[in-house]
Design an enzyme around this catalytic site. Structure first.
Site, PDB file in Angstrom:
ATOM      1  CE  LYS A  45      -1.999   1.949   3.624  1.00 26.19           C
ATOM      2  NZ  LYS A  45      -2.891   2.173   4.793  1.00 26.19           N
ATOM      3  CD  GLU A  72      -7.360  -4.178   9.079  1.00 26.01           C
ATOM      4  OE1 GLU A  72      -6.452  -4.493   8.286  1.00 26.01           O
ATOM      5  OE2 GLU A  72      -8.190  -3.286   8.841  1.00 26.01           O
ATOM      6  CE  LYS A 115     -13.449  -0.153   7.341  1.00 26.17           C
ATOM      7  NZ  LYS A 115     -12.157  -0.818   7.583  1.00 26.17           N
TER       8      LYS A 115
END
Length: 520
Positions: free
Chosen positions: A289, A422, A454
């Site tokens: 990411k 999480e 999500k």
């Protein structure tokens, strides 16, 4: 189980007189119906009874919150006294304050349960009233519930302050410092990630349990925390074939997720352009990411190609930014713009939630986040409706961060029924989860949902007719994720109402942790 019995089982005995008189009001409904047809007089008298119960509950909650605030302030001043007077700053005194804060935390948890139980009781009574009388009091009562909002009582501020004071006691007078994102690149770590759903009945208890072991992560300790600081909003991009959705769901090599994210209010100038890549080819198959920051005024030009990666890099050079940072940002910006253009990506879906993060500063071995008020809002024009003005804008201008977004059309919004927990645990050094975390995630308080996403969830709700594949967890929404309460798990009280954590007193837990630390 009938709700009246369920309510009795959930009553906190010291507060029993302050609960909604559910059986009394239900009895009034039933007896009047059996005796005669429902009249205007019956309606007025029943409404008066409902108003009285709502005021009783709301006033009790308000008084308790005021009391809790005063107790937190007392603890804060006492801890400040200990910090300023070394002769008083003994382990014993900090332990006393730790226990006082734990007692307050338990009261916050009890008050949260009290609030939800009473809100549910009122909703049940309104539903029974409408069913038996044929009237629509539930809708008419919305305004009164907004005026005295049992479903919106917020306890986050109290939890944040208790966490900060707990942290000082844990460190014997020193507040944790340091940058939580300092050190090595977060993407360089191998992390074991697990995701769980949490029923609203259990949210405050889960927060409290985690907070007893990890402090709430505050990114800017130079400003007073306020509820807007927990808000996170993201705009996810996709095309009308939903190629990014499909790639992420199937976990294709190189599958992307592209989103624009900001923290706090929509007035924030900082917008983060983020890209998640599954098995990135330029990193030898490692998932990554990466992101960079843009000023909000530059986001639209960047999205439509009017502000190139070269221009962003040139501006950074003028600011004498580190060359490696410039190269990284240029690479990400160029990659995102290429995907936007070649894949014809458009703003598709907004995802909003309030996040509470838990982590020890300067220690990235374990990070936990708890997202509440998860909400999905359409941003697309696929059905011919122009939601973004002007149409080329990257986000809607008519939506803020004021959950539950009652002004958004029902066909444009999805409110997720659970919170999302999480956990991220570093695994490259053989890190094992602490015992308290294993106990929590194996308990009745959480429901594991592996690989929950999500964006995938929101997309499959609004655009299901366009999607050939759906996530596996949709079936989980049809079951009650609440489980029977396990003995000696979570926050409970002894017969004398003393706080128990997993069946043990707080002091016993602290002593055990200190012994383990000394042995290590």
């Amino acid at each position: 189980m009938k709700y009246g019995l369920e309510l009795q089982q959930n009553i906190f005995v010291p507060w029993r007189l302050s609960y909604v008189s559910y059986d009394v009001l239900k009895g009034e409904l039933k007896s009047r119906q059996l005796d005669h047809g429902w009249t205007d007089t019956d309606e007025k008298e029943f409404l008066l009874l409902m108003d009285n119960e709502l005021c009783k509950v709301y006033d009790f909650i308000s008084a308790k919150l005021t009391e809790i605030d005063a107790r937190i302030l007392y603890c804060e001043r006492t801890i400040q006294t200990l910090q300023k007077n070394p002769t008083m700053a003994s382990d014993a005194n900090y332990s006393i304050m730790d226990e006082a804060l734990t007692e307050i935390l338990f009261d916050v948890n009890d008050l949260s349960r009290f609030t939800r139980v009473n809100f549910t009781a009122i909703q049940k009574l309104l539903k029974k009233h409408d069913k038996w009388t044929g009237l629509n009091l539930k809708q008419a009562y919305v305004a009164k519930l907004r005026e005295k909002p049992l479903d919106k009582q917020r306890f986050d501020v109290a939890i944040i302050y208790i966490s900060a004071l707990h942290d000082i006691c844990r460190n014997r007078g020193q507040q944790s410092s340091g940058n939580p994102t300092s050190g090595a690149d977060q993407n360089a770590f191998e992390r074991a990630t697990a995701k769980y759903w949490i029923h609203p009945d259990n949210i405050t208890e889960v927060k409290a349990i985690i907070m007893l072991h990890l402090p709430v992560l505050i990114f800017d300790k130079n400003k007073k925390w306020e509820p807007a600081d927990s808000a996170i909003s993201s705009i996810y991009f996709d095309n009308d074939n939903f190629d990014l959705y499909t790639g992420r769901l199937q976990r294709d090599e190189g599958a992307e997720a592209i989103r624009y994210r900001w923290y706090g209010n929509t007035t924030s100038r900082d917008v983060y352009i983020e890209r998640k890549t599954h098995h990135a080819p330029w990193l030898n198959g490692t998932s990554v990411k990466d992101r960079f920051r843009l000023d909000e005024t530059h986001v639209n030009p960047f999205t439509v190609g009017g502000r190139s990666a070269d221009e962003i890099a040139a501006e950074l050079r003028q600011k004498n930014t580190n060359a490696k940072v410039i190269d990284d940002i240029h690479f990400i910006a160029q990659g995102v713009q290429t995907s936007l253009s070649e894949k014809r990506l458009e703003p598709m879906l907004r995802v909003f939630y309030n996040r509470t993060a838990f982590q020890l500063p300067d220690d990235q071995r374990l990070r936990i986040s708890l997202d509440t008020d998860l909400t999905y809002i359409r941003e697309d024009h696929l059905d011919g409706q122009t939601r973004r003005q002007p149409p080329y804008s990257w986000r809607r201008s008519d939506v803020g961060i004021d959950s539950p977004f009652s002004y958004v059309k029902e066909q444009d919004i999805l409110r997720f029924p659970y919170a999302v927990l999480e956990t991220k645990l570093q695994t490259h050094l053989g890190q094992e989860p602490p015992q308290w975390l294993s106990s929590l995630v194996e308990s009745h308080l959480v429901h594991e949902v592996p690989r929950f996403s999500k964006y995938l969830h929101g997309a499959c709700h609004f655009y299901r007719s366009r999607l050939p594949l759906l996530p596996w967890w949709l079936a989980e929404l049809n079951v009650d994720i609440r489980k029977p309460r396990a003995e000696n798990i979570g926050l409970t009280r002894s017969r004398s109402f003393k706080p128990l954590i997993d069946g043990r007193y707080r002091r016993a837990m602290i002593e055990e942790q200190e012994r383990a630390h000394q042995e290590a």
